[in-house]
Design a protein around this motif. Sequence first.
Motif, PDB file in Angstrom:
ATOM      1  N   ALA A  38       0.889  -1.221   0.240  1.00  0.00           N
ATOM      2  CA  ALA A  38       0.047   0.036   0.130  1.00  0.00           C
ATOM      3  C   ALA A  38       0.858   1.492  -0.113  1.00  0.00           C
ATOM      4  O   ALA A  38       0.515   2.500  -0.736  1.00  0.00           O
ATOM      5  CB  ALA A  38      -1.063   0.056   1.251  1.00  0.00           C
ATOM      6  N   GLU A  39       1.987   1.222   0.783  1.00  0.00           N
ATOM      7  CA  GLU A  39       2.742   2.417   0.729  1.00  0.00           C
ATOM      8  C   GLU A  39       3.521   2.508  -0.456  1.00  0.00           C
ATOM      9  O   GLU A  39       3.910   3.747  -1.225  1.00  0.00           O
ATOM     10  CB  GLU A  39       3.803   2.051   1.940  1.00  0.00           C
ATOM     11  N   ALA A  40       3.850   1.338  -0.939  1.00  0.00           N
ATOM     12  CA  ALA A  40       4.632   1.496  -2.525  1.00  0.00           C
ATOM     13  C   ALA A  40       3.821   2.247  -3.399  1.00  0.00           C
ATOM     14  O   ALA A  40       4.166   3.086  -4.345  1.00  0.00           O
ATOM     15  CB  ALA A  40       5.060   0.168  -2.984  1.00  0.00           C
ATOM     16  N   VAL A  41       2.412   1.841  -3.484  1.00  0.00           N
ATOM     17  CA  VAL A  41       1.572   2.545  -4.416  1.00  0.00           C
ATOM     18  C   VAL A  41       1.411   3.866  -4.088  1.00  0.00           C
ATOM     19  O   VAL A  41       1.536   4.659  -5.089  1.00  0.00           O
ATOM     20  CB  VAL A  41       0.210   1.861  -4.341  1.00  0.00           C
ATOM     21  N   ARG A  42       1.223   4.140  -2.748  1.00  0.00           N
ATOM     22  CA  ARG A  42       1.144   5.824  -2.692  1.00  0.00           C
ATOM     23  C   ARG A  42       2.578   6.632  -3.026  1.00  0.00           C
ATOM     24  O   ARG A  42       2.484   7.514  -3.502  1.00  0.00           O
ATOM     25  CB  ARG A  42       0.892   5.680  -1.070  1.00  0.00           C
ATOM     26  N   LEU A  43       3.673   5.896  -2.653  1.00  0.00           N
ATOM     27  CA  LEU A  43       4.829   6.655  -2.830  1.00  0.00           C
ATOM     28  C   LEU A  43       5.150   6.641  -4.377  1.00  0.00           C
ATOM     29  O   LEU A  43       5.676   7.668  -4.866  1.00  0.00           O
ATOM     30  CB  LEU A  43       5.968   6.063  -2.025  1.00  0.00           C
ATOM     31  N   ALA A  44       4.787   5.695  -4.971  1.00  0.00           N
ATOM     32  CA  ALA A  44       4.883   5.719  -6.620  1.00  0.00           C
ATOM     33  C   ALA A  44       4.120   6.887  -7.295  1.00  0.00           C
ATOM     34  O   ALA A  44       4.879   7.205  -8.206  1.00  0.00           O
ATOM     35  CB  ALA A  44       4.463   4.467  -7.194  1.00  0.00           C
ATOM     36  N   LYS A  45       3.155   7.206  -6.636  1.00  0.00           N
ATOM     37  CA  LYS A  45       2.314   8.484  -7.055  1.00  0.00           C
ATOM     38  C   LYS A  45       3.010   9.612  -6.487  1.00  0.00           C
ATOM     39  O   LYS A  45       3.492  10.625  -7.405  1.00  0.00           O
ATOM     40  CB  LYS A  45       1.024   8.410  -6.571  1.00  0.00           C
ATOM     41  N   GLU A  46       3.506   9.754  -5.273  1.00  0.00           N
ATOM     42  CA  GLU A  46       3.909  11.128  -4.800  1.00  0.00           C
ATOM     43  C   GLU A  46       5.432  11.199  -5.168  1.00  0.00           C
ATOM     44  O   GLU A  46       5.740  12.501  -5.453  1.00  0.00           O
ATOM     45  CB  GLU A  46       3.776  10.941  -3.245  1.00  0.00           C
ATOM     46  N   ARG A  47       6.117  10.229  -5.599  1.00  0.00           N
ATOM     47  CA  ARG A  47       7.552  10.468  -5.910  1.00  0.00           C
ATOM     48  C   ARG A  47       7.872  10.496  -7.284  1.00  0.00           C
ATOM     49  O   ARG A  47       9.006  10.584  -7.467  1.00  0.00           O
ATOM     50  CB  ARG A  47       8.205   9.630  -4.950  1.00  0.00           C
ATOM     51  N   GLY A  48       7.067  10.229  -8.274  1.00  0.00           N
ATOM     52  CA  GLY A  48       7.201   9.900  -9.514  1.00  0.00           C
ATOM     53  C   GLY A  48       8.110   8.858  -9.891  1.00  0.00           C
ATOM     54  O   GLY A  48       9.009   9.195 -10.758  1.00  0.00           O
ATOM     55  N   ALA A  49       8.054   7.880  -9.311  1.00  0.00           N
ATOM     56  CA  ALA A  49       9.043   6.647  -9.526  1.00  0.00           C
ATOM     57  C   ALA A  49       8.956   6.244 -11.111  1.00  0.00           C
ATOM     58  O   ALA A  49       7.774   6.070 -11.823  1.00  0.00           O
ATOM     59  CB  ALA A  49       8.661   5.580  -8.732  1.00  0.00           C
ATOM     60  N   ASP A  50      10.119   5.966 -11.638  1.00  0.00           N
ATOM     61  CA  ASP A  50      10.214   5.081 -12.759  1.00  0.00           C
ATOM     62  C   ASP A  50       9.885   3.626 -12.710  1.00  0.00           C
ATOM     63  O   ASP A  50       9.486   3.128 -13.678  1.00  0.00           O
ATOM     64  CB  ASP A  50      11.465   5.555 -13.564  1.00  0.00           C
ATOM     65  N   VAL A  51      10.618   3.218 -11.800  1.00  0.00           N
ATOM     66  CA  VAL A  51      10.774   1.837 -11.540  1.00  0.00           C
ATOM     67  C   VAL A  51      10.611   1.198 -10.189  1.00  0.00           C
ATOM     68  O   VAL A  51      11.104   2.142  -9.345  1.00  0.00           O
ATOM     69  CB  VAL A  51      12.227   1.040 -12.055  1.00  0.00           C
ATOM     70  N   ALA A  72      -3.260  -0.903 -12.804  1.00  0.00           N
ATOM     71  CA  ALA A  72      -4.521  -0.446 -13.237  1.00  0.00           C
ATOM     72  C   ALA A  72      -4.664   0.852 -13.094  1.00  0.00           C
ATOM     73  O   ALA A  72      -5.657   1.607 -13.601  1.00  0.00           O
ATOM     74  CB  ALA A  72      -5.587  -1.242 -12.229  1.00  0.00           C
ATOM     75  N   ASP A  73      -3.845   1.859 -12.751  1.00  0.00           N
ATOM     76  CA  ASP A  73      -4.023   3.160 -12.379  1.00  0.00           C
ATOM     77  C   ASP A  73      -3.386   3.879 -13.625  1.00  0.00           C
ATOM     78  O   ASP A  73      -2.102   3.851 -13.946  1.00  0.00           O
ATOM     79  CB  ASP A  73      -3.065   3.497 -11.159  1.00  0.00           C
ATOM     80  N   PRO A  74      -4.032   4.645 -14.515  1.00  0.00           N
ATOM     81  CA  PRO A  74      -3.600   5.228 -15.625  1.00  0.00           C
ATOM     82  C   PRO A  74      -2.691   6.345 -15.587  1.00  0.00           C
ATOM     83  O   PRO A  74      -1.778   6.690 -16.034  1.00  0.00           O
ATOM     84  CB  PRO A  74      -4.980   5.888 -16.025  1.00  0.00           C
ATOM     85  N   SER A  75      -2.649   6.795 -14.156  1.00  0.00           N
ATOM     86  CA  SER A  75      -1.579   7.842 -13.609  1.00  0.00           C
ATOM     87  C   SER A  75      -0.253   7.503 -13.478  1.00  0.00           C
ATOM     88  O   SER A  75       0.699   8.209 -13.346  1.00  0.00           O
ATOM     89  CB  SER A  75      -2.144   8.723 -12.358  1.00  0.00           C
ATOM     90  N   LEU A  76      -0.297   5.992 -13.528  1.00  0.00           N
ATOM     91  CA  LEU A  76       1.016   5.226 -13.174  1.00  0.00           C
ATOM     92  C   LEU A  76       1.608   4.556 -14.334  1.00  0.00           C
ATOM     93  O   LEU A  76       2.234   3.749 -14.328  1.00  0.00           O
ATOM     94  CB  LEU A  76       0.953   4.473 -11.767  1.00  0.00           C
ATOM     95  N   ALA A  77       1.077   4.912 -15.344  1.00  0.00           N
ATOM     96  CA  ALA A  77       0.999   4.059 -16.710  1.00  0.00           C
ATOM     97  C   ALA A  77       2.955   4.171 -17.023  1.00  0.00           C
ATOM     98  O   ALA A  77       3.207   3.126 -17.628  1.00  0.00           O
ATOM     99  CB  ALA A  77       0.520   4.627 -18.076  1.00  0.00           C
ATOM    100  N   GLN A  78       3.650   4.887 -16.537  1.00  0.00           N
ATOM    101  CA  GLN A  78       4.890   5.244 -16.732  1.00  0.00           C
ATOM    102  C   GLN A  78       5.857   4.355 -15.989  1.00  0.00           C
ATOM    103  O   GLN A  78       6.935   3.927 -16.334  1.00  0.00           O
ATOM    104  CB  GLN A  78       5.561   6.568 -16.757  1.00  0.00           C
ATOM    105  N   VAL A  79       5.056   3.640 -14.818  1.00  0.00           N
ATOM    106  CA  VAL A  79       6.001   3.121 -13.635  1.00  0.00           C
ATOM    107  C   VAL A  79       5.973   1.591 -14.130  1.00  0.00           C
ATOM    108  O   VAL A  79       4.934   0.809 -14.732  1.00  0.00           O
ATOM    109  CB  VAL A  79       5.093   3.270 -12.376  1.00  0.00           C
ATOM    110  N   ARG A  80       7.406   1.129 -13.925  1.00  0.00           N
ATOM    111  CA  ARG A  80       7.525  -0.391 -14.073  1.00  0.00           C
ATOM    112  C   ARG A  80       7.858  -0.932 -12.939  1.00  0.00           C
ATOM    113  O   ARG A  80       8.532  -0.460 -12.019  1.00  0.00           O
ATOM    114  CB  ARG A  80       8.772  -0.480 -15.313  1.00  0.00           C
ATOM    115  N   VAL A  81       7.237  -2.224 -12.859  1.00  0.00           N
ATOM    116  CA  VAL A  81       7.452  -2.985 -11.482  1.00  0.00           C
ATOM    117  C   VAL A  81       8.292  -4.070 -11.801  1.00  0.00           C
ATOM    118  O   VAL A  81       8.127  -4.938 -12.820  1.00  0.00           O
ATOM    119  CB  VAL A  81       6.347  -3.628 -10.914  1.00  0.00           C
ATOM    120  N   VAL A  82       9.536  -4.150 -11.072  1.00  0.00           N
ATOM    121  CA  VAL A  82      10.487  -5.493 -11.003  1.00  0.00           C
ATOM    122  C   VAL A  82      10.077  -6.077  -9.984  1.00  0.00           C
ATOM    123  O   VAL A  82      10.431  -5.682  -8.735  1.00  0.00           O
ATOM    124  CB  VAL A  82      11.821  -4.950 -11.127  1.00  0.00           C
TER     125      VAL A  82
END
Length: 226
Positions: A38-51, A72-82
Amino acid sequence: MTIRVLLADDQALLRSAFRVLVDSEPDMEVVGEASDGAEAVRLAKERGADVVLMDIRMPGTDGLAATRLISADPSLAQVRVVILTTFEVDDYVVQSLRAGASGFLGKGSEPEELLNAIRVAAGGEALLSPAATKGLIARFLAQGDGDDGRDPARSERLGALTGREREVLVQVAGGHSNDEIAERLEVSPLTVKTHVNRAMAKLGARDRAQLVVIAYESGLVRPRMD
């Protein structure tokens, strides 16, 4: 351009080790740490993560659920998960790819493999470790149950691919790089990349990892049970 990396693992010691490794690279920076999904999803949005380097087993919202939420979040379309996992032979790994992860690596991978994985993911290229690509995904997809996870809509969409695009997709599912495919098909790497990009657009795939899953789920490629 600096690759912005988010670390998601419930073990603080591992996060610290990953941070030192990533921050030592001139083209990368750690923009945040999360101890659960949950924290990962929140921070991915707040911090503009690429990966996002995502541990698959975490308390609360695990890595699998977090990957689904990010994909599933269009606003995170640029985020890649490894996905980082202790055991590569793990059914959760394939579920993660289906959920939208760009690929996965074993936690026992060499530092250079991890750094390369981040760069590859950020660039949208293939990100399946050699051990995983050749047989692991096929084996789990072949197991099936009452619902084998096949997507009829995607299977039908294969008809939109040209003969060459289907041929390239088969090679991608075999774990081959653009350069390797180019050599096999006697075309240029740029031509291969064009075919791969067109196949992703037609099949609604985020990246090459999802192309591999689609190739097996649609029946275009049959699992080898060697």
